[in-house]
Design a protein around this motif. Structure first.
Motif, PDB file in Angstrom:
ATOM      1  N   LYS A 360      -2.183  -9.924  -5.400  1.00  0.00           N
ATOM      2  CA  LYS A 360      -3.513  -9.430  -5.777  1.00  0.00           C
ATOM      3  C   LYS A 360      -3.411  -8.548  -7.017  1.00  0.00           C
ATOM      4  O   LYS A 360      -3.959  -8.871  -8.063  1.00  0.00           O
ATOM      5  CB  LYS A 360      -4.120  -8.636  -4.620  1.00  0.00           C
ATOM      6  N   THR A 361      -2.640  -7.442  -6.848  1.00  0.00           N
ATOM      7  CA  THR A 361      -2.656  -6.406  -7.872  1.00  0.00           C
ATOM      8  C   THR A 361      -2.054  -6.907  -9.178  1.00  0.00           C
ATOM      9  O   THR A 361      -0.903  -7.313  -9.218  1.00  0.00           O
ATOM     10  CB  THR A 361      -1.882  -5.180  -7.361  1.00  0.00           C
ATOM     11  N   GLU A 419       0.394   4.817  -9.909  1.00  0.00           N
ATOM     12  CA  GLU A 419       0.897   6.176 -10.079  1.00  0.00           C
ATOM     13  C   GLU A 419       0.275   6.858 -11.284  1.00  0.00           C
ATOM     14  O   GLU A 419       0.018   8.060 -11.259  1.00  0.00           O
ATOM     15  CB  GLU A 419       2.419   6.128 -10.200  1.00  0.00           C
ATOM     16  N   PHE A 448       9.700   4.381  -3.576  1.00  0.00           N
ATOM     17  CA  PHE A 448       8.759   3.483  -2.888  1.00  0.00           C
ATOM     18  C   PHE A 448       9.442   2.151  -2.626  1.00  0.00           C
ATOM     19  O   PHE A 448      10.205   1.674  -3.445  1.00  0.00           O
ATOM     20  CB  PHE A 448       7.533   3.259  -3.776  1.00  0.00           C
ATOM     21  N   SER A 450       8.332  -1.799  -0.748  1.00  0.00           N
ATOM     22  CA  SER A 450       7.176  -2.475  -0.169  1.00  0.00           C
ATOM     23  C   SER A 450       7.390  -2.822   1.307  1.00  0.00           C
ATOM     24  O   SER A 450       6.484  -3.355   1.942  1.00  0.00           O
ATOM     25  CB  SER A 450       6.795  -3.712  -0.985  1.00  0.00           C
ATOM     26  N   LYS A 470       3.525   9.859  -0.006  1.00  0.00           N
ATOM     27  CA  LYS A 470       2.289   9.121  -0.235  1.00  0.00           C
ATOM     28  C   LYS A 470       2.537   7.651   0.074  1.00  0.00           C
ATOM     29  O   LYS A 470       3.683   7.176   0.020  1.00  0.00           O
ATOM     30  CB  LYS A 470       1.803   9.289  -1.678  1.00  0.00           C
ATOM     31  N   GLY A 471       1.472   6.921   0.435  1.00  0.00           N
ATOM     32  CA  GLY A 471       1.657   5.504   0.726  1.00  0.00           C
ATOM     33  C   GLY A 471       0.477   4.898   1.451  1.00  0.00           C
ATOM     34  O   GLY A 471      -0.614   5.490   1.509  1.00  0.00           O
ATOM     35  N   ALA A 472       0.717   3.709   2.011  1.00  0.00           N
ATOM     36  CA  ALA A 472      -0.341   3.009   2.743  1.00  0.00           C
ATOM     37  C   ALA A 472      -0.723   3.829   3.977  1.00  0.00           C
ATOM     38  O   ALA A 472       0.150   4.396   4.643  1.00  0.00           O
ATOM     39  CB  ALA A 472       0.161   1.646   3.167  1.00  0.00           C
ATOM     40  N   ARG A 513      -8.665   0.446  -3.371  1.00  0.00           N
ATOM     41  CA  ARG A 513      -7.278   0.530  -2.907  1.00  0.00           C
ATOM     42  C   ARG A 513      -7.057   1.957  -2.427  1.00  0.00           C
ATOM     43  O   ARG A 513      -7.311   2.912  -3.169  1.00  0.00           O
ATOM     44  CB  ARG A 513      -6.392   0.196  -4.099  1.00  0.00           C
ATOM     45  N   THR A 564      -0.831 -10.120  -0.327  1.00  0.00           N
ATOM     46  CA  THR A 564      -0.802  -8.785  -0.908  1.00  0.00           C
ATOM     47  C   THR A 564      -0.221  -7.763   0.048  1.00  0.00           C
ATOM     48  O   THR A 564      -0.239  -7.944   1.265  1.00  0.00           O
ATOM     49  CB  THR A 564      -2.233  -8.368  -1.330  1.00  0.00           C
ATOM     50  N   GLY A 565       0.265  -6.701  -0.545  1.00  0.00           N
ATOM     51  CA  GLY A 565       0.767  -5.589   0.272  1.00  0.00           C
ATOM     52  C   GLY A 565      -0.364  -4.664   0.664  1.00  0.00           C
ATOM     53  O   GLY A 565      -0.208  -3.768   1.474  1.00  0.00           O
ATOM     54  N   ASP A 566      -1.544  -4.887   0.084  1.00  0.00           N
ATOM     55  CA  ASP A 566      -2.666  -3.973   0.297  1.00  0.00           C
ATOM     56  C   ASP A 566      -3.314  -4.160   1.666  1.00  0.00           C
ATOM     57  O   ASP A 566      -3.001  -5.096   2.409  1.00  0.00           O
ATOM     58  CB  ASP A 566      -3.697  -4.181  -0.828  1.00  0.00           C
ATOM     59  N   ARG A 613      -1.069  -6.677   3.817  1.00  0.00           N
ATOM     60  CA  ARG A 613      -0.010  -5.812   4.353  1.00  0.00           C
ATOM     61  C   ARG A 613       1.260  -6.601   4.681  1.00  0.00           C
ATOM     62  O   ARG A 613       1.875  -6.414   5.727  1.00  0.00           O
ATOM     63  CB  ARG A 613      -0.496  -5.109   5.623  1.00  0.00           C
TER      64      ARG A 613
HETATM   65  P1  ATP Z   1       0.200  -6.871  -4.331  1.00  0.00           P
HETATM   66  O1  ATP Z   1       1.167  -7.252  -3.280  1.00  0.00           O
HETATM   67  O2  ATP Z   1      -0.940  -7.776  -4.445  1.00  0.00           O
HETATM   68  O3  ATP Z   1       0.823  -6.527  -5.647  1.00  0.00           O
HETATM   69  P2  ATP Z   1       0.100  -4.115  -3.599  1.00  0.00           P
HETATM   70  O4  ATP Z   1       0.424  -3.459  -4.894  1.00  0.00           O
HETATM   71  O5  ATP Z   1      -0.913  -3.421  -2.730  1.00  0.00           O
HETATM   72  O6  ATP Z   1      -0.483  -5.545  -3.791  1.00  0.00           O
HETATM   73  P3  ATP Z   1       2.689  -3.371  -2.678  1.00  0.00           P
HETATM   74  O7  ATP Z   1       3.135  -2.945  -4.039  1.00  0.00           O
HETATM   75  O8  ATP Z   1       3.633  -4.034  -1.760  1.00  0.00           O
HETATM   76  O9  ATP Z   1       1.447  -4.315  -2.787  1.00  0.00           O
HETATM   77  O10 ATP Z   1       2.117  -2.075  -1.987  1.00  0.00           O
HETATM   78  C1  ATP Z   1       1.775  -2.073  -0.642  1.00  0.00           C
HETATM   79  C2  ATP Z   1       1.027  -0.799  -0.319  1.00  0.00           C
HETATM   80  O11 ATP Z   1       1.876   0.326  -0.525  1.00  0.00           O
HETATM   81  C3  ATP Z   1      -0.181  -0.553  -1.183  1.00  0.00           C
HETATM   82  O12 ATP Z   1      -1.327  -1.143  -0.677  1.00  0.00           O
HETATM   83  C4  ATP Z   1      -0.293   0.945  -1.192  1.00  0.00           C
HETATM   84  O13 ATP Z   1      -0.990   1.388  -0.038  1.00  0.00           O
HETATM   85  C5  ATP Z   1       1.146   1.387  -1.075  1.00  0.00           C
HETATM   86  N1  ATP Z   1       1.692   1.700  -2.384  1.00  0.00           N
HETATM   87  C6  ATP Z   1       1.688   0.940  -3.479  1.00  0.00           C
HETATM   88  N2  ATP Z   1       2.287   1.522  -4.519  1.00  0.00           N
HETATM   89  C7  ATP Z   1       2.693   2.720  -4.072  1.00  0.00           C
HETATM   90  C8  ATP Z   1       3.386   3.820  -4.647  1.00  0.00           C
HETATM   91  N3  ATP Z   1       3.797   3.796  -5.902  1.00  0.00           N
HETATM   92  N4  ATP Z   1       3.648   4.876  -3.876  1.00  0.00           N
HETATM   93  C9  ATP Z   1       3.258   4.903  -2.602  1.00  0.00           C
HETATM   94  N5  ATP Z   1       2.606   3.907  -1.994  1.00  0.00           N
HETATM   95  C10 ATP Z   1       2.311   2.849  -2.706  1.00  0.00           C
END
Ligand code: ATP
Length: 917
Positions: A360-361, A419, A448, A450, A470-472, A513, A564-566, A613
């Protein structure tokens, strides 16, 4: 200054002195340039390129060329024999009259021209591959003149300060001066596949072996975790990898699946043709006896010569070269459409893609994050009210988010957009990251990833050590026991959690997000027993082109899947806006995937279009499930952890801008603009290329079938061959190269994305391909035969026996007949080319195609044929005759026969498609 030995024993200061560099500001740009000129590029020696004359000679190393050499040898033998006899009888030597000397020259010319074309093609293909290699060459982040900047790794010099981040491929040997949880994979050097931890803190008192130098990292190895900084201590061939690989060239020439199929096809065709040629030879020899020419040596020679040239003419030896050219042209076109193809076979596979799994992102969205809402103290705050917020908790939220971020915005934007958005958010409250870090320096961190979906940094804040995580949200809440509210820390209640989740849903439903912040008092980065602070919600606008691309894919029978990880709700909201899915039932989370059996996941992949997720392992499972359902699956990725899923997909697509070197290394293709719409363009291009290759192959093979059939038929009837050796070679030269390449250069049909994806199991000849090839082969044969017999009919002779007698006894009429057959064959190919441009449409469409190569091939083909017939000197060489008006009319009518049949086929296609609608 030169490369130092045993730098693992140097203190950081000594290191900087020896390499005359500044630990903070790095080298100056001027000094870096000077060193680059002095020491040369930071590259490993490449395999020596083959010189052009060897490339030229290798073109001659082909069984078909041997046949031609055999033909030359036989012809020279015969001509010498005839010339000696001629001279013995006291006549003056005449080049055109005695023996077949012109044949020798023409065949030699054919060999040389073919070899030149082959050499030019190969050298061109090589240089475009080199250009592509340069475009996808790795980059390094350096500090020069006090500024961070990206440079090509080949431009690194001794003393450069290099910044390392997860996913980077290290550009040179470095002695570390800073490290945070840095891990690298040194398997290419040590054979050890486990990642190794590195640290700048250790200084050895005496030299140690390569594998033990934990304060050094090496060229070509990838950073798998954490970050760091180092001074370049070895470049080019002086690096550790340079020492073990004195000549390294990773780029292997790969044959595409199609090229492999073609190689087999050529072989099979070769065998069939040779059998037919042998048959023709036997029949020919039988007729030599039947006609009572058993003692005439020339009759045998003629029979052998025409069989050899038939073999050469009938085998589509230009086919592999044409396919390579078409693929190479396609690869160039793709570069313009922001796609670098790293592996040639993927161009073909692209055309068969039926599922595109996309991040996604950054791919479907712009990755331009801005914090627009926040939540703390049980309240939602919108961006217009950010500045007016006075509560300590709100400022603490902003401060924590900014401190727990690796981005910098003060001297330019560096880092992950998420960030950067957090640092900007704090900036709005006048909380500058630099000031925050001066007051609360970072003392430890957990980067961080994933899988955890969290990141933690520990800071010394007025003598107290605080860890910010910080995080999801789901990840953070799993480790939270308390909450900060109105200045107090208390246990978190179910009601709090409910409220936090409902706020999270409120944000997610708006496609925002969400990131959560928690903290704890700690010396180490521990992610447990955390105190919840609040949430920030950021907008990441969709890419404007993405919706159109999803829609086009839908029409093309290609499913778009968001992985996506979101959060599920955020992902669903965006997917719905983009038209990827309609209802929430089409979404699943990584946790749900984990709970499924392989079969359940396969079943689920039939309807689900959003996976949220997910972990990197989930990505691999999902790709495999789609493939198990019979799909050809493309998959995008950017992180180190995405490499396995990129490899598992039929086509792995890495992001050029945000993608790590590791992801790029694992991918088949790289998108230079990270844009989903570029995938759509690439698939479109891929389909166009496959269609062009298919047309080219059908064209070439049907032409060859016609040549063999016409010769076979006439020779079986015992008549003189309709085409002599030179004719076949000439037609071969015209039909095999220019028109075939012209077809390969056809622009893709505008409706190329309106059809369902091709079944990869079906080959070139599926969907009517066999009928088209054989059908047009027969049509051209008929046209050639009519022309051949017409010379007799125009002389008032109609029965087969009379025509045979006429042609055998009257050389000039035979020349007329052969010239007509020869010209018809040559022209038929040109009209056949026009028809093949689009078998489903009337030929009129070629005028809108603007394929200048096709126009050129047509004009040059016609022009050359006139030359052969109308210029007396050339005519003598080709044994052709001047055609009369009537003969020209018949030849012209026969020549357009393939186009007429093509028009009928096009009408048939249009009726069928109307019926099926
Ligand atoms: P995609 O997979 O589509 O790129 P995404 O960026 O959400 O989407 P990830 O990078 O795996 O996927 O991130 C998963 C989750 O982790 C995010 O939805 C967010 O909640 C959290 N996250 C992302 N970047 C950071 C970060 N730099 N620090 C802390 N948490 C983060």
């Amino acid at each position: 200054m030169k490369k130092q030995q045993n730098v693992e024993t140097f203190s950081t200061l000594k290191l900087a002195n020896e390499y005359e560099t500044d630990l903070k500001n790095g080298l100056t740009e001027k000094e870096a340039k000077r060193r680059l000129e002095l020491f040369g590029e930071n590259k490993l020696k490449e395999k020596k390129k083959k010189p052009w004359f060897l490339v030229f000679l290798s073109q001659l190393n082909d069984p078909m060329i041997y046949v031609l050499f055999a033909a030359i040898a036989v012809t020279i033998g015969v001509s010498t024999y005839e010339t000696v006899n001629w001279l013995k009888s006291g006549n003056a030597f005449n080049f055109l009259e005695v023996g077949d000397w012109p044949d020798v020259i023409i065949i030699l010319a054919v060999i040389i021209i073919n070899a030149i074309i082959g050499t030019v093609q190969e050298l061109k293909a090589q240089s475009s591959l080199d250009a592509l290699k340069k475009m996808s060459s790795p980059e390094s982040t350096v500090i020069r003149d006090g500024k961070r900047q990206k440079v090509k790794s080949s431009e690194l010099v001794l003393g450069d300060i290099v910044v390392l981040e997860e996913g980077d491929t290290i550009g040179a040997d470095l002695r570390l001066i800073e490290s945070a949880n840095l891990k690298v994979n040194e398997s290419s050097l040590t054979g050890e596949s486990m990642q190794v931890e590195k640290s700048s803190d250790i200084i050895f008192s005496e030299p140690v072996g390569v594998a033990d130098r934990v304060n050094m990292v090496y060229m070509s190895t990838p950073v798998t975790y954490g970050r760091g900084m180092g001074i370049v201590s070895g470049c080019g061939m002086e690096t550790e990898i340079g020492k073990i690989a004195s000549a390294l060239d990773n780029e292997q020439e790969e044959l595409t699946p199609l090229q492999k199929v073609l190689a087999k096809l050529s072989k099979a065709l070769g065998i069939i043709t040779l059998i037919i040629v042998l048959l023709v030879l036997i029949v020919d020899l039988v007729w030599v006896f039947v006609d009572g020419k058993g003692t005439n040596i020339e009759a045998y020679i003629e029979a052998i010569l025409s069989s050899i040239s038939l073999a050469v003419a009938a085998i589509p030896e230009g086919l592999p070269a044409v396919v390579t050219i078409v693929l190479a042209i396609g690869v160039q076109k793709m570069v313009k459409a922001n796609t670098i193809v790293r592996k040639l076979p993927s161009v073909e596979t692209l055309g068969a893609v039926s599922v595109v799994c996309s991040d996604k992102t950054g791919t479907l969205t712009q990755n331009k994050m801005t914090v627009v809402e926040a939540y703390c103290n049980g309240q939602v705050v919108v961006s217009s009210d950010f500045k007016a917020q006075k509560s300590n908790e709100f400022r603490f939220l902003a401060k924590g988010m900014s401190l727990c971020s690796n981005a910098t915005v003060d001297d330019g934007l560096y880092g992950d957009p998420t960030e950067i958005a957090l640092v900007n958010f704090a900036n709005e409250l006048s909380l500058r990251k630099k000031d925050l870090e001066t007051m609360s320096p970072r003392i430890d961190e957990l980067p961080f990833d994933s899988d955890r979906k969290m990141m933690t940094t520990v800071h010394n804040d007025n003598g107290k050590n605080i860890g910010y995580t910080k995080g999801a949200l789901d990840s953070i809440l799993k480790h939270t026991t308390k909450i900060l509210e109105n200045g107090k820390v208390r246990s978190i209640t179910d009601d709090d959690i409910k409220k936090i989740y409902s706020t999270n849903s409120y944000f997610s439903d708006k496609a925002l997000r969400v990131l959560a912040l928690a903290y704890r008092i700690t010396d180490k980065p521990i992610e447990d027993d955390l105190i919840f602070v609040g949430l920030v919600a950021m907008i990441d606008p969709e890419r404007p082109e993405a919706k159109g691309a999803v829609e086009k894919f839908k029409r093309a029978g290609i499913a778009t899947v968001m992985i996506t990880g979101d959060h599920k709700d955020t992902a669903f909201a965006i997917a719905k806006n983009l038209g990827i899915c309609e209802i929430k039932e089409q979404c699943r989370t990584g946790a749900e995937v984990d709970a499924m059996s392989e079969d359940e996941l396969k079943e689920c992949c039939k309807s689900v279009r959003v996976f949220a997720r997910v972990s990197p392992e989930n990505k691999v499972q999902i790709v495999k499930a789609f493939k198990a359902n019979g799909n050809i699956c493309a998959m995008t990725g950017d992180g180190v952890n995405d490499a396995p899923s990129l490899k598992a997909a039929d086509i792995g697509i890495a992001m050029g801008i945000t993608g790590t070197d590791v992801a790029k290394g694992a991918a088949d293709m790289v998108l230079t603009d990270d844009n989903f719409a570029s995938i759509e363009k690439a698939v479109e291009e891929g389909r166009g290329i496959f269609a062009n290759i298919k047309k080219t192959i059908i064209f070439l093979i049907s032409s060859n079938i016609a040549e063999v059939l016409a010769m076979f038929f006439i020779i079986c009837l015992g008549l003189p061959a309709p085409l002599i050796a030179i004719h076949l070679l000439w037609v071969n030269l015209i039909t095999d190269s220019l028109p075939a390449i012209a077809l390969g250069m056809d622009p893709k049909a505008p409706d190329v994305l309106d059809e369902k994806p091709r079944d990869p199991k079906k080959g070139i000849f599926a969907d009517g391909g066999v009928k088209l090839t054989a059908g047009f082969g027969v049509v051209i044969t008929v046209a050639v035969l009519i022309s051949y017999f017409a010379a007799g009919w125009l002389n008032g002779v109609f029965s087969l026996g009379d025509i045979k007698a006429l042609y055998e006894n009257n050389a000039s009429i035979l020349h007329q007949a052969q010239t007509m057959a020869f010209t018809t064959l040559a022209f038929c190919e040109l009209f056949h080319m026009i028809g093949m441009s689009n078998v489903k449409k009337s030929f009129i469409h070629i005028f809108s195609n603007k394929n200048w190569m096709m126009a050129l091939a047509f004009v040059v083909g016609i022009g050359l044929q006139f030359l052969v017939i109308e210029v007396p000197a050339v005519r003598a060489v080709f044994s052709t005759a001047n055609l009369t008006g009537n003969e020209w009319i018949i030849t012209a009518i026969c020549s357009v026969l393939p186009l007429i049949i093509h028009e009928i086929v096009a009408i048939g296609y249009s009726i069928c498609s109307k019926k099926s609608k």
